[in-house]
Design a protein around this motif. Structure first.
Motif, short mmCIF file in Angstrom:
data_model
loop_
_atom_site.label_atom_id
_atom_site.label_comp_id
_atom_site.label_asym_id
_atom_site.label_seq_id
_atom_site.Cartn_x
_atom_site.Cartn_y
_atom_site.Cartn_z
N THR A 145 -8.09 -20.47 3.64
CA THR A 145 -7.59 -19.88 2.40
C THR A 145 -7.77 -18.37 2.43
O THR A 145 -8.83 -17.87 2.79
N SER A 146 -6.71 -17.69 2.08
CA SER A 146 -6.76 -16.22 2.04
C SER A 146 -6.06 -15.73 0.79
O SER A 146 -5.48 -16.51 0.03
N TRP A 147 -6.11 -14.42 0.55
CA TRP A 147 -5.57 -13.83 -0.66
C TRP A 147 -4.51 -12.79 -0.29
O TRP A 147 -4.75 -11.90 0.53
N LEU A 148 -3.35 -12.92 -0.89
CA LEU A 148 -2.26 -11.97 -0.68
C LEU A 148 -2.20 -11.04 -1.88
O LEU A 148 -1.93 -11.47 -3.00
N TYR A 149 -2.44 -9.76 -1.64
CA TYR A 149 -2.40 -8.77 -2.72
C TYR A 149 -0.96 -8.45 -3.09
O TYR A 149 -0.11 -8.23 -2.22
N LEU A 150 -0.71 -8.41 -4.40
CA LEU A 150 0.62 -8.08 -4.91
C LEU A 150 0.48 -7.00 -5.98
O LEU A 150 -0.62 -6.56 -6.30
N GLY A 151 1.61 -6.58 -6.54
CA GLY A 151 1.58 -5.59 -7.60
C GLY A 151 2.91 -4.86 -7.71
O GLY A 151 3.86 -5.16 -6.99
N PRO A 152 2.99 -3.88 -8.61
CA PRO A 152 4.24 -3.11 -8.79
C PRO A 152 4.39 -2.07 -7.68
O PRO A 152 4.27 -0.86 -7.91
N ALA A 153 4.66 -2.55 -6.48
CA ALA A 153 4.68 -1.67 -5.32
C ALA A 153 6.00 -0.90 -5.17
O ALA A 153 6.01 0.29 -4.88
N ALA A 154 7.14 -1.59 -5.33
CA ALA A 154 8.43 -0.96 -5.05
C ALA A 154 8.65 0.29 -5.89
O ALA A 154 9.19 1.30 -5.40
N SER A 155 8.25 0.25 -7.16
CA SER A 155 8.45 1.41 -8.04
C SER A 155 7.62 2.60 -7.59
O SER A 155 8.05 3.75 -7.74
#
Length: 554
Positions: free
Chosen positions: A209-219
């Motif tokens: 199990t691992s964690w994928l970081y996400l967020g408002p990157a494109a903007s």
């Protein structure tokens, strides 16, 4: 290598009409198809108040720039220091004051030097409300200051340079905002992350199990490239698949790095009503970029012997999705344009492949350069070349019908010498620190290259990293903050007073003895002046780093 020349053709074709558009909006002549944004401009003026009315002297304009930047700095420091107790900050460790200061200074000065990994150190709120906002406004400040120099060169017998709040608002509303929105949509279509979610769990191929970081990157990525900022949402910057997913996104981001700086060159030509003046600067910039691209590409394609395990090319540190060509082009573009983003590990480039991007920065980030700052740096070199040419022929130097006096050359010299001296000072301060060997992953010439590159990046408001240098220490955070502030604001001070001195002058009639600043001879002279100043200043330091490494590699 063909991709580089295809890229330059597209860049020129897009930059010319964009340059005309920038000239229109910064002069207050909003094209009909953009008047739908006028309510936003008017709302901004109402929020600013009476300060957005009337014109400003150099002193008042400078006060507005410094006040705005100081408030931005304090706000960002405060946000970063308390982000762990704000929404989305749970689980994050509080960051030190030195790191918060360094990060805030970095983004306010349009440097975007990052002594941290964005996805693990900052919350999505800090990234969006803090860093993304500063990506917009720091680029806007550079554009605003540049327009004062345009006015100084073009207007006569006046005392004022325009209004900072109007210049800043026009650039943000009519240029950076719509272009960033368009680029963000294109990046999202390619798979760049844009979500309010912090991340999700997933199973690796090994079943862990691992964690994928996400967020408002494109903007944030859109304006980081368009504003020549460069700070990545993720630690791996544009080498990360969720920040730069495809070959098309790589092309778009790379194009965005140089698009506005290239357009501003044509804006200058249109503004002074002589497009050939812009052509002179464009030719000089393209010559440097083409030669640098050929140099880096050839060095990486025919690297040292250790690369033979992968063929005759040095693929170490390169993203296999992009290969050597696109990685070399990006390295040249990002260091020519004061951008600082990366899609490959510069520390893994060959000795000469890494030296060329370093030298582009050491020229003062004038080859296209940062938004606004690159062109006013180039114009400082141009005034110096005009002055030298005048001395050679025994004639009072003139540029665009205005005589160049001692005050103008003093101001231009400060613009030129500030990043140069700060680079050497920063490299010296790092080299003599007793802990420097503990902060490096390499020794010998390559270790010195890491130090020199770091100082060069900080003192030229670039922000790219050579890697190998442990940047998050109290000393480097404090030294870097000082270098970034001085390198950003000392030239701004001198440019504003240079513009004020120029705007008060009358225009003299041109005659047969007037030096042509659009001829091949002057283009050659400008190139020589730039090279001589850079070579004489940094050849000894480069000889201790990448040049020595080149001759010691077996």
């Amino acid at each position: 290598m063909y991709q580089g020349f295809f890229f330059l053709v597209i860049l020129v074709l897009l930059s010319i009409p964009l340059g005309w558009y920038i000239k229109k909006i910064m002069q207050g002549e909003i094209p009909k198809w953009m008047i739908w944004l006028r309510p936003l401009e008017r709302l901004s003026y109402r929020m600013i108040g009476s300060a957005a009315k009337g014109e400003m002297s150099a002193k008042n304009y400078l006060f507005a720039v410094l006040s705005f930047s100081s408030c931005s700095l304090l706000f960002l420091i405060g946000l970063l220091m308390v982000q762990h107790i704000l929404p989305g900050g749970s689980g994050l460790e509080p960051i030190s004051f030195s790191l918060a200061l360094n990060t805030a200074v970095s983004f306010v000065t349009n440097t975007n030097w990052q002594a941290y990994s964005g996805e693990t150190t900052l919350s999505n709120l800090s990234q969006a409300l803090g860093l993304t906002v500063q990506n917009f406004v720091s680029a806007g400040v550079g554009l605003a200051v540049l327009t004062t120099l345009f006015r100084g060169l073009m207007q006569t017998k006046k005392k004022c340079l325009g209004n900072f709040w109007q210049d800043l608002t026009r650039g943000l509303v009519y240029l950076f905002l719509p272009l960033s929105f368009l680029l963000a949509i294109l990046l999202i279509s390619q798979g760049t992350v844009q979500t309010l979610s912090a991340g999700l769990e997933y199973k690796t191929l090994e079943g862990q199990t691992s964690w994928l970081y996400l967020g408002p990157a494109a903007s944030q990525i859109a304006i980081k490239q368009l504003g020549t900022n460069g700070g990545g949402f993720f630690g791996a910057n544009s080498a990360y698949p969720f920040e730069n997913p495809t070959l098309l996104s790589n092309f778009l981001e790379n194009l965005a790095i140089l698009l506005i700086p290239a357009a501003l060159i044509w804006t200058f030509g249109f503004w002074v009503k002589e497009w050939k003046q812009g052509r002179t600067i464009a030719i000089v910039s393209v010559v440097f970029v083409v030669l640098a691209f050929i140099g880096v590409g050839f060095s990486e394609l025919h690297g040292p012997m250790f690369s033979q395990v992968l063929g005759n090319a040095n693929l170490e540190g390169k993203e296999v999705r992009f290969g050597i060509g696109w990685s070399s082009l990006w390295a040249v573009a990002t260091t020519a344009a004061s951008n600082g983003s990366v899609n490959a590990m510069l520390d893994s480039f060959t000795s000469l492949g890494g030296a060329i991007p370093m030298f582009l920065m050491q020229l003062g980030e004038i080859i296209f350069g940062g938004v606004g700052s690159g062109l006013y740096g180039m114009l400082a070199f141009l005034l110096l070349a005009v002055f030298i040419a005048g001395l050679l022929v025994g004639r009072t130097p003139e540029y665009l019908g205005k005589k160049i006096d001692a005050f103008d050359i003093k101001m231009a010299s400060i613009v030129i010498l500030t990043p140069l001296l700060l680079t050497l000072f920063g490299a010296m301060a790092l080299t003599v620190h007793p802990q420097i060997t503990n902060w490096l992953t390499n020794t010998g010439p390559h270790g010195f290259s890491e130090v020199l590159y770091g100082a060069t990046s900080l003192a030229n408001n670039n922000g790219s990293v050579f890697a190998g240098l442990t940047a998050n220490t109290s000393f480097i955070n404090s030294l870097g903050s000082l270098l970034m502030i001085l390198s950003r604001f000392l030239p701004i001070v001198t440019v504003l007073y240079l513009a004020e001195n120029m705007v008060q002058k009358k225009r003299v009639a041109l005659n047969q003895g007037t030096l042509s600043t659009v001829s091949p001879t002057f283009v050659t002279m400008l190139i020589i002046v730039i090279l001589v100043i850079g070579a004489l200043s940094f050849l000894p330091a480069l000889a201790l780093g990448p040049i020595a490494e080149f001759f010691t590699i077996k």
